[in-house]
Design a protein around this motif. Structure first.
Motif, mmCIF file in Angstrom:
data_model
loop_
_atom_site.group_PDB
_atom_site.id
_atom_site.type_symbol
_atom_site.label_atom_id
_atom_site.label_comp_id
_atom_site.label_asym_id
_atom_site.label_seq_id
_atom_site.Cartn_x
_atom_site.Cartn_y
_atom_site.Cartn_z
ATOM 1 N N PRO A 52 9.476 -3.897 -9.718
ATOM 2 C CA PRO A 52 9.706 -2.476 -10.032
ATOM 3 C C PRO A 52 8.608 -1.836 -10.890
ATOM 4 O O PRO A 52 8.438 -0.617 -10.861
ATOM 5 C CB PRO A 52 11.051 -2.491 -10.772
ATOM 6 N N ASP A 53 7.841 -2.658 -11.625
ATOM 7 C CA ASP A 53 6.762 -2.119 -12.461
ATOM 8 C C ASP A 53 5.448 -1.993 -11.691
ATOM 9 O O ASP A 53 4.453 -1.518 -12.235
ATOM 10 C CB ASP A 53 6.530 -3.028 -13.677
ATOM 11 N N PHE A 54 5.458 -2.410 -10.439
ATOM 12 C CA PHE A 54 4.250 -2.446 -9.624
ATOM 13 C C PHE A 54 4.047 -1.093 -8.959
ATOM 14 O O PHE A 54 4.859 -0.661 -8.141
ATOM 15 C CB PHE A 54 4.375 -3.557 -8.585
ATOM 16 N N ARG A 55 2.951 -0.427 -9.291
ATOM 17 C CA ARG A 55 2.648 0.874 -8.708
ATOM 18 C C ARG A 55 1.832 0.671 -7.437
ATOM 19 O O ARG A 55 0.672 0.257 -7.497
ATOM 20 C CB ARG A 55 1.876 1.735 -9.701
ATOM 21 N N ILE A 56 2.434 0.941 -6.314
ATOM 22 C CA ILE A 56 1.756 0.711 -5.037
ATOM 23 C C ILE A 56 1.990 1.879 -4.091
ATOM 24 O O ILE A 56 3.107 2.379 -3.953
ATOM 25 C CB ILE A 56 2.223 -0.616 -4.393
ATOM 26 N N ASP A 57 0.907 2.342 -3.493
ATOM 27 C CA ASP A 57 0.972 3.387 -2.475
ATOM 28 C C ASP A 57 0.731 2.731 -1.127
ATOM 29 O O ASP A 57 -0.303 2.085 -0.920
ATOM 30 C CB ASP A 57 -0.093 4.457 -2.732
ATOM 31 N N MET A 58 1.657 2.895 -0.197
ATOM 32 C CA MET A 58 1.539 2.321 1.145
ATOM 33 C C MET A 58 1.080 3.411 2.102
ATOM 34 O O MET A 58 1.738 4.442 2.251
ATOM 35 C CB MET A 58 2.879 1.730 1.580
ATOM 36 N N LEU A 59 -0.065 3.181 2.739
ATOM 37 C CA LEU A 59 -0.615 4.172 3.660
ATOM 38 C C LEU A 59 -0.811 3.547 5.038
ATOM 39 O O LEU A 59 -1.461 2.507 5.172
ATOM 40 C CB LEU A 59 -1.958 4.699 3.144
ATOM 41 N N ASN A 60 -0.279 4.205 6.039
ATOM 42 C CA ASN A 60 -0.394 3.734 7.413
ATOM 43 C C ASN A 60 -1.545 4.444 8.107
ATOM 44 O O ASN A 60 -1.696 5.656 7.990
ATOM 45 C CB ASN A 60 0.914 3.981 8.170
ATOM 46 N N ALA A 61 -2.378 3.680 8.814
ATOM 47 C CA ALA A 61 -3.481 4.293 9.559
ATOM 48 C C ALA A 61 -3.977 3.332 10.628
ATOM 49 O O ALA A 61 -3.971 2.113 10.444
ATOM 50 C CB ALA A 61 -4.629 4.646 8.624
ATOM 51 N N LEU A 76 -6.427 9.119 0.833
ATOM 52 C CA LEU A 76 -6.881 8.365 -0.335
ATOM 53 C C LEU A 76 -7.402 9.305 -1.416
ATOM 54 O O LEU A 76 -7.090 9.150 -2.603
ATOM 55 C CB LEU A 76 -7.980 7.379 0.068
ATOM 56 N N LYS A 77 -8.180 10.274 -1.009
ATOM 57 C CA LYS A 77 -8.728 11.222 -1.979
ATOM 58 C C LYS A 77 -7.630 12.048 -2.631
ATOM 59 O O LYS A 77 -7.716 12.395 -3.815
ATOM 60 C CB LYS A 77 -9.739 12.141 -1.284
ATOM 61 N N ALA A 78 -6.578 12.335 -1.868
ATOM 62 C CA ALA A 78 -5.465 13.124 -2.401
ATOM 63 C C ALA A 78 -4.703 12.374 -3.491
ATOM 64 O O ALA A 78 -4.026 13.000 -4.322
ATOM 65 C CB ALA A 78 -4.512 13.509 -1.276
#
Length: 247
Positions: A52-61, A76-78
């Motif tokens: 829960p403390d892990f900050r992760i952004d999942m991006l599909n491409a 990514l830039k956003a």
């Protein structure tokens, strides 16, 4: 200050294991992860749910489509965070094919995934890394680039050598700005990447290895972790042979 990791192909067996190792090494609260995936992000989501403390952004491409790659870069830039570390595990599924079976369309698709899209991502973020005076990039290559490649791997070996050329070029251009870009070149690894390879071929490859087995993910991750560490600051443009076979 949090460390920002961008992992391309994070849903691969290597990507998943590396994320776990980075969390264990750094602590979930000290890092931010941007995890790229294509087909499925279920395993990444599972790690996120269990930390829960892990900050992760999942991006599909789909990095096999340059237009999708450009959209991914804008995403990514956003996020408004500069990656300190970039890891590239993206590749088309491994396959054997004779020169007579050469498929230019298929090879170009793999070139787009591994070389062209990676080049665009580096083009977007290396100048920003250079401004900060720090950056580490690790790319998955292949033992095919360190020894005589296996027979009937024309498409695969050609793409990997093109990627090696890109790595060497970037290392020459950005080394003076505190950026290290290196590669690891393992022999055959027992992962889903080789799911299309027949059992007999896997057994034959294992027997040819001096240790009489194919590699496991656990054999490769320590080398990657080393290249991400401060101890590797004088390594640049290096291609580490992890095949067990001398260069």
């Amino acid at each position: 200050m949090e460390k920002v990791y961008l992992i391309l192909g994070a849903s691969s067996d290597l990507g998943i294991e590396l994320i776990k190792n980075i969390i264990k090494s750094e602590g979930a609260e000290k890092i931010r992860m941007i995890a790229h995936y294509f087909s499925s992000g279920a395993e990444i989501q599972n790690i996120k749910d269990n930390n829960p403390d892990f900050r992760i952004d999942m991006l599909n491409a789909n990095l096999g489509d340059l237009e999708d790659t450009r959209k991914f870069i804008e995403q990514l830039k956003a996020l408004e965070c500069r990656p300190d570390y970039i890891l590239n595990f993206c590749a088309y599924a491994y396959r054997f094919n004779r020169l007579s079976e050469l498929d230019i369309k298929r090879m170009n698709f793999d070139m787009t995934i591994q070389v062209y899209s990676f080049a665009l991502i580096c083009q977007a973020f290396l100048p920003v890394m250079a401004e900060s005076g720090f950056g580490k990039i690790v790319v998955m290559l292949s033992a095919a680039t360190t020894n005589i490649p296996p027979k009937n791997t024309t498409e695969y070996t050609t793409v990997k050598y093109a990627l090696l050329g890109l790595i060497k070029s970037i290392a020459a251009d950005y080394g003076e700005y505190g950026i290290n870009i290196n590669a690891v070149s393992p022999g055959m690894i027992e992962t889903k990447f080789i799911k299309n390879i027949g059992r007999k071929v896997k057994e034959f490859t294992a027997e040819k290895n001096p240790r009489h087995r194919n590699l496991q993910v656990s054999d490769v991750v320590p080398a990657i972790m080393f290249l991400l560490s401060d101890e590797s600051q004088f390594m640049n443009g290096t291609n580490i042979n992890l095949s067990g076979i001398p260069d």
